[in-house]
Scaffold this motif. Structure first.
Motif, mmCIF file in Angstrom:
data_model
loop_
_atom_site.group_PDB
_atom_site.id
_atom_site.type_symbol
_atom_site.label_atom_id
_atom_site.label_comp_id
_atom_site.label_asym_id
_atom_site.label_seq_id
_atom_site.Cartn_x
_atom_site.Cartn_y
_atom_site.Cartn_z
ATOM 1 N N ALA A 273 0.714 -1.229 0.022
ATOM 2 C CA ALA A 273 -0.016 -0.045 0.092
ATOM 3 C C ALA A 273 0.854 1.328 0.009
ATOM 4 O O ALA A 273 0.547 2.309 -0.713
ATOM 5 C CB ALA A 273 -0.835 -0.034 1.414
ATOM 6 N N LEU A 274 1.904 1.181 0.711
ATOM 7 C CA LEU A 274 2.678 2.321 0.777
ATOM 8 C C LEU A 274 3.715 2.694 -0.557
ATOM 9 O O LEU A 274 3.866 3.953 -0.585
ATOM 10 C CB LEU A 274 3.905 2.016 1.887
ATOM 11 C CG LEU A 274 4.758 3.127 2.210
ATOM 12 C CD1 LEU A 274 3.991 4.386 2.814
ATOM 13 C CD2 LEU A 274 5.807 2.664 3.271
ATOM 14 N N ALA A 275 3.600 1.757 -1.288
ATOM 15 C CA ALA A 275 4.311 2.136 -2.571
ATOM 16 C C ALA A 275 3.175 2.566 -3.677
ATOM 17 O O ALA A 275 3.696 2.799 -5.011
ATOM 18 C CB ALA A 275 4.924 0.684 -3.341
ATOM 19 N N GLN A 276 1.975 2.351 -3.546
ATOM 20 C CA GLN A 276 1.069 3.019 -4.302
ATOM 21 C C GLN A 276 0.904 4.378 -4.752
ATOM 22 O O GLN A 276 0.836 5.158 -3.646
ATOM 23 C CB GLN A 276 -0.230 2.129 -4.223
ATOM 24 C CG GLN A 276 -0.223 0.764 -4.147
ATOM 25 C CD GLN A 276 0.471 0.016 -5.143
ATOM 26 O OE1 GLN A 276 -0.044 0.215 -6.317
ATOM 27 N NE2 GLN A 276 1.140 -0.912 -4.707
ATOM 28 N N HIS A 277 0.488 4.608 -5.952
ATOM 29 C CA HIS A 277 -0.025 6.209 -5.943
ATOM 30 C C HIS A 277 -1.406 6.328 -6.361
ATOM 31 O O HIS A 277 -2.019 7.461 -6.707
ATOM 32 C CB HIS A 277 1.115 6.972 -6.727
ATOM 33 C CG HIS A 277 1.108 6.525 -8.106
ATOM 34 N ND1 HIS A 277 0.607 6.620 -9.095
ATOM 35 C CD2 HIS A 277 2.329 5.784 -8.627
ATOM 36 C CE1 HIS A 277 1.011 5.910 -10.188
ATOM 37 N NE2 HIS A 277 2.281 5.584 -9.834
ATOM 38 N N ASP A 278 -2.086 5.099 -6.901
ATOM 39 C CA ASP A 278 -3.602 5.145 -7.045
ATOM 40 C C ASP A 278 -4.064 4.677 -5.897
ATOM 41 O O ASP A 278 -3.925 4.091 -5.194
ATOM 42 C CB ASP A 278 -3.483 3.971 -8.138
ATOM 43 C CG ASP A 278 -5.173 3.894 -8.685
ATOM 44 O OD1 ASP A 278 -5.925 3.638 -7.643
ATOM 45 O OD2 ASP A 278 -5.602 3.567 -9.665
ATOM 46 N N LEU A 279 -5.268 5.866 -5.431
ATOM 47 C CA LEU A 279 -5.589 6.159 -4.207
ATOM 48 C C LEU A 279 -6.379 4.738 -3.909
ATOM 49 O O LEU A 279 -6.401 4.142 -2.816
ATOM 50 C CB LEU A 279 -6.466 7.218 -4.152
ATOM 51 C CG LEU A 279 -7.103 7.390 -2.933
ATOM 52 C CD1 LEU A 279 -6.211 7.224 -1.433
ATOM 53 C CD2 LEU A 279 -7.919 8.803 -2.532
ATOM 54 N N LYS A 280 -7.469 4.236 -4.713
ATOM 55 C CA LYS A 280 -8.114 3.328 -4.652
ATOM 56 C C LYS A 280 -7.460 1.914 -4.391
ATOM 57 O O LYS A 280 -7.606 0.708 -3.658
ATOM 58 C CB LYS A 280 -9.152 3.032 -5.680
ATOM 59 C CG LYS A 280 -10.359 4.207 -5.636
ATOM 60 C CD LYS A 280 -11.213 3.792 -6.428
ATOM 61 C CE LYS A 280 -12.346 2.761 -5.937
ATOM 62 N NZ LYS A 280 -13.406 2.496 -7.123
ATOM 63 N N ARG A 281 -6.363 1.759 -5.332
ATOM 64 C CA ARG A 281 -5.164 0.481 -5.214
ATOM 65 C C ARG A 281 -4.903 0.359 -3.985
ATOM 66 O O ARG A 281 -4.582 -0.631 -3.287
ATOM 67 C CB ARG A 281 -4.325 0.672 -6.323
ATOM 68 C CG ARG A 281 -3.508 -0.689 -6.602
ATOM 69 C CD ARG A 281 -2.704 -0.705 -7.686
ATOM 70 N NE ARG A 281 -1.756 -1.783 -8.003
ATOM 71 C CZ ARG A 281 -2.118 -3.098 -8.434
ATOM 72 N NH1 ARG A 281 -3.405 -3.199 -8.725
ATOM 73 N NH2 ARG A 281 -1.106 -4.008 -8.388
ATOM 74 N N LEU A 282 -4.133 1.796 -3.362
ATOM 75 C CA LEU A 282 -3.669 1.872 -2.068
ATOM 76 C C LEU A 282 -4.689 1.352 -1.044
ATOM 77 O O LEU A 282 -4.287 0.509 -0.021
ATOM 78 C CB LEU A 282 -3.296 3.241 -1.865
ATOM 79 C CG LEU A 282 -2.631 3.509 -0.547
ATOM 80 C CD1 LEU A 282 -1.766 4.866 -0.748
ATOM 81 C CD2 LEU A 282 -3.909 4.209 0.390
ATOM 82 N N LEU A 283 -5.967 1.802 -1.176
ATOM 83 C CA LEU A 283 -6.845 1.411 0.005
ATOM 84 C C LEU A 283 -7.017 -0.113 -0.173
ATOM 85 O O LEU A 283 -7.364 -0.853 0.910
ATOM 86 C CB LEU A 283 -8.004 2.130 -0.340
ATOM 87 C CG LEU A 283 -8.150 3.523 -0.159
ATOM 88 C CD1 LEU A 283 -9.370 4.264 -0.327
ATOM 89 C CD2 LEU A 283 -7.800 3.807 1.479
ATOM 90 N N ALA A 284 -7.008 -0.703 -1.521
ATOM 91 C CA ALA A 284 -7.182 -2.268 -1.585
ATOM 92 C C ALA A 284 -6.210 -2.918 -0.965
ATOM 93 O O ALA A 284 -6.459 -3.834 -0.218
ATOM 94 C CB ALA A 284 -7.327 -2.557 -3.047
ATOM 95 N N TYR A 285 -5.049 -2.596 -0.978
ATOM 96 C CA TYR A 285 -3.908 -3.142 -0.345
ATOM 97 C C TYR A 285 -4.113 -3.222 1.280
ATOM 98 O O TYR A 285 -3.710 -3.849 1.874
ATOM 99 C CB TYR A 285 -2.498 -2.552 -0.758
ATOM 100 C CG TYR A 285 -2.010 -3.484 -1.930
ATOM 101 C CD1 TYR A 285 -1.472 -4.796 -1.743
ATOM 102 C CD2 TYR A 285 -1.906 -2.841 -3.318
ATOM 103 C CE1 TYR A 285 -1.134 -5.411 -2.930
ATOM 104 C CE2 TYR A 285 -1.247 -3.585 -4.189
ATOM 105 C CZ TYR A 285 -0.969 -4.775 -4.187
ATOM 106 O OH TYR A 285 -0.310 -5.431 -5.189
#
Length: 656
Positions: A273-285
């Motif tokens: 999650a920490l490595a994501q910059h797509d907000l919804k993908r971050l929340l999915a992780y």
């Protein structure tokens, strides 16, 4: 349950009816739990063999009805603006799918027959698939949806095996006849494993999580809130039902396996999650992370349960169920907040946000509350349930098994590290998305969302505070469940008075979030008074420091990729990062080019699945090319072999 489905021809009215029916169901289930009026059973017999529909309301199912109703009330209210402001096509179809999906989840957690459960489970999975691919014109949506439906049916296959094993032992598909059934060790292990894989796939447990970061980001945000906040919790419901209600005398290492997978899920989810910059993908992780935390509480409870420590087992189960409810609240709030930002900026990329705190102040406030909650910071609800989970892990030292003494402190450390990474992740989200200056035209032109969206988010934000400041509300709701499953009223063993929670070992572990909040407020007032009295209170206006650059614009601000780069560098063996710097198209290529930097982290588990899928597709294609090679002689041979086989069967007395 099903009333809103009949109003789908008037979509807005359907969402209103859904909201009011969810409120009524929430109150109804809460009253039944508090007043101890449950164990009601409704039976619907069918003329078909084995197909009986049984609906049972016991404490466990009622709590999950409450969770579903809480989130549905918020999301339905939110959808009154979101679905119509977003200009969804086929709104009637969406309203029908949405209401049917909610009804199917309610039937899943109240079904008390294996066959009817599987029917509603499949309906729930299929409806959620159609909601994921609702914007099917997008290739990414279709890919995410197809991966989801493949993984969910893979999980269903294992669930069916577990149900068949239980049927072979009891001769019944009724859950009533499965209560504390005695199985031989081999059968018990296969039931445990099939339940763990089958429901773990739906929950998004590591390493069966690959569908979750693909499906949740592409689904409409109100659907993501229901899927991540509620649907994946139906798997937790059945795990608890099996491990504490159906199976009798489970070995200690069942709990250890669940605890291990929970710890891996939590740490894996938060790091990616920490490595994501797509907000919804971050929340999915982060959903993977929080499912891991729930499994840690559940695994700890199973360890105590197998070692005949019902009081400590009730404490671990309280931690798991408390975090189940909490995660439903704050994760749904965050997904609804991400939907609000997407609605106004038309992007999920945090790199294109910035400055939204001034343009969307209420959305920002609610998102910050959700961020504090998911980061397990006091005094909000996420802190309480993670504190309970942490305490339940520490109490495992009372189990006289050496391997537990070795590994459980490691799991507790992993949980603490998970909390630190989660806090860092949402510092990034808030700082990059809501502070600073707008980084895109969409962010510059954003404005606050409609009142119904704010009401939906505000309701969940209030619950984050209420469940954090007054955690004994949830303890009281969970107490009938621990009494049913373990014979222990957890409210008597874990609370010392109305505003404090204590561990069963009263020598340590006292918590009062209300006291923490009061102390914090008093401290702020004292600090303010000291600054007012002795400090320099002149207001000075100056530009934000941007690394020494004179041109203070959005391009000089910190980015999401830049924020996480040090961690990605340190854990490069884990992330497998791919970084690239190249000139933008149409810009100068050789002399003073305009460069763009991109960084992507690769999910190693996803690579393994892709490799397996590639091998399967190639081998099956090769096999089919040999079987169906276009030769009429080969097809005649198949017919001849089939006829001979039937003839041999008939001669041996197979056909009377």
């Amino acid at each position: 349950m099903v009333l809103p489905i009949f109003f789908f021809v008037k979509p807005k009215f359907a969402f209103i009816i859904q909201a009011f029916s969810s409120l009524a169901l929430l109150i109804f289930s809460a009253v039944l739990l508090i007043e101890h009026k449950y164990n009601s059973v409704l039976m619907f017999h069918s003329t078909l063999p084995y197909l009986d529909f049984s609906i049972k309301l016991d404490p466990l199912s009622l709590l999950f009805v409450m969770i579903i109703s809480t989130i549905t009330l918020s999301v339905s209210t939110y959808s009154l603006n979101y679905v119509f402001d977003e200009d969804y096509h086929h709104k009637r179809l969406f309203a029908f799918l949405f209401s049917s999906f909610v009804a199917s989840m309610l039937f899943v957690v109240t079904s008390f027959n294996a066959v009817s459960f599987l029917i509603f489970w499949e309906i729930m999975s299929t409806l959620s698939f159609f909601l994921v691919i609702y914007n099917y014109e997008n290739e990414e949506n279709r890919q995410g949806g197809f991966l989801y439906i493949f993984m969910t049916h893979l999980g269903t296959a294992f669930i069916m095996v577990a149900f068949i094993l239980m049927y072979l032992k009891t001769g019944s598909f009724s859950f009533e006849n499965w209560i504390h059934v005695r199985l031989d060790d081999s059968t018990k292990f296969w039931v445990f494993l099939c339940v763990l894989i089958g429901f773990g796939t739906k929950a998004g447990m590591f390493p069966l999580h690959v569908w979750l970061p693909k499906a949740h980001p592409v689904a409409p945000s109100n659907v993501s809130a229901l899927m991540s906040g509620v649907m994946i919790k139906t798997a937790i419901y059945m795990m608890i039902r099996f491990y504490f209600y159906f199976l009798d005398a489970i070995p200690w290492w069942y709990g250890f396996i669940v605890l291990l997978l929970g710890a891996l899920s939590a740490l894996f989810g938060v790091m990616y999650a920490l490595a994501q910059h797509d907000l919804k993908r971050l929340l999915a992780y982060h959903s993977i992370e929080n499912i891991g935390i729930i499994l840690m509480g559940l695994g700890s409870a199973m360890l105590f349960y197998s070692n005949h420590m019902p009081i400590l087992a009730s404490f671990g189960l309280l931690a798991a169920l408390f975090h189940t409810y909490n995660h439903a609240i704050f994760k749904s709030l965050l997904f609804l907040g991400s939907g609000a930002t997407f609605l106004k900026t038309h992007t999920k990329d945090m790199e294109k946000y910035g400055g939204l705190i001034k343009l969307m102040p209420y959305t920002t406030l609610f998102f910050i509350i959700g961020s504090i909650s998911i980061s397990a910071l006091p005094p909000f609800n996420g802190f309480v349930s993670e504190w309970l989970t942490y305490q339940s892990l520490l109490l495992n030292n009372k189990i006289d098994i050496n391997i537990i003494h070795i590994f459980v402190p490691l799991f507790a450390s992993m949980l603490a590290l998970t909390g630190a990474f989660a806090a860092a992740c949402f510092v990034k989200v808030i700082g990059i998305s809501f502070l600073g200056k707008p980084r895109s035209v969409g962010a510059k032109e954003a404005n606050e969302v409609g009142k119904y969206m704010l009401w939906g988010m505000g309701f969940l934000a209030i619950l984050c505070a209420v469940f954090g400041l007054f955690p004994n509300i949830v303890v009281g709701l969970v107490a009938p469940i621990t009494l049913l499953l373990l014979g222990v009223d957890v409210s008597n063993s874990t609370t010392s008075h109305a505003f404090m929670i204590s561990t069963p070992d009263f020598s340590f572990g006292h918590l009062s979030t209300l006291g923490l909040a009061i102390g914090f407020v008093i401290g702020i007032f004292i600090l303010y008074a000291l600054v007012k009295k002795f400090g320099n209170t002149k207001t000075r206006m100056c530009s934000t420091w941007v690394c020494g650059q004179l041109n203070n614009d959005a391009h000089n601000q910190y980015t999401a990729s830049g924020f996480s780069q040090p961690i990605r560098k340190i854990f490069a063996f884990f992330y497998h990062p791919k970084e690239k710097v190249y000139p933008l198209s149409g810009k100068k290529k050789y002399f003073f080019p305009t460069l763009e930097y991109q960084a992507h982290s690769h999910d190693g588990i996803e690579s393994i699945y892709n490799l397996i899928l590639k091998i399967f597709v190639k081998s099956s294609s090769y096999l089919m090319s040999k079987i169906e090679n276009g030769s009429i002689h080969i097809y005649l041979l198949y017919i001849f072999i089939t006829a001979v086989a039937f003839l041999v069967y008939a001669i041996k007395g197979g056909v009377k």
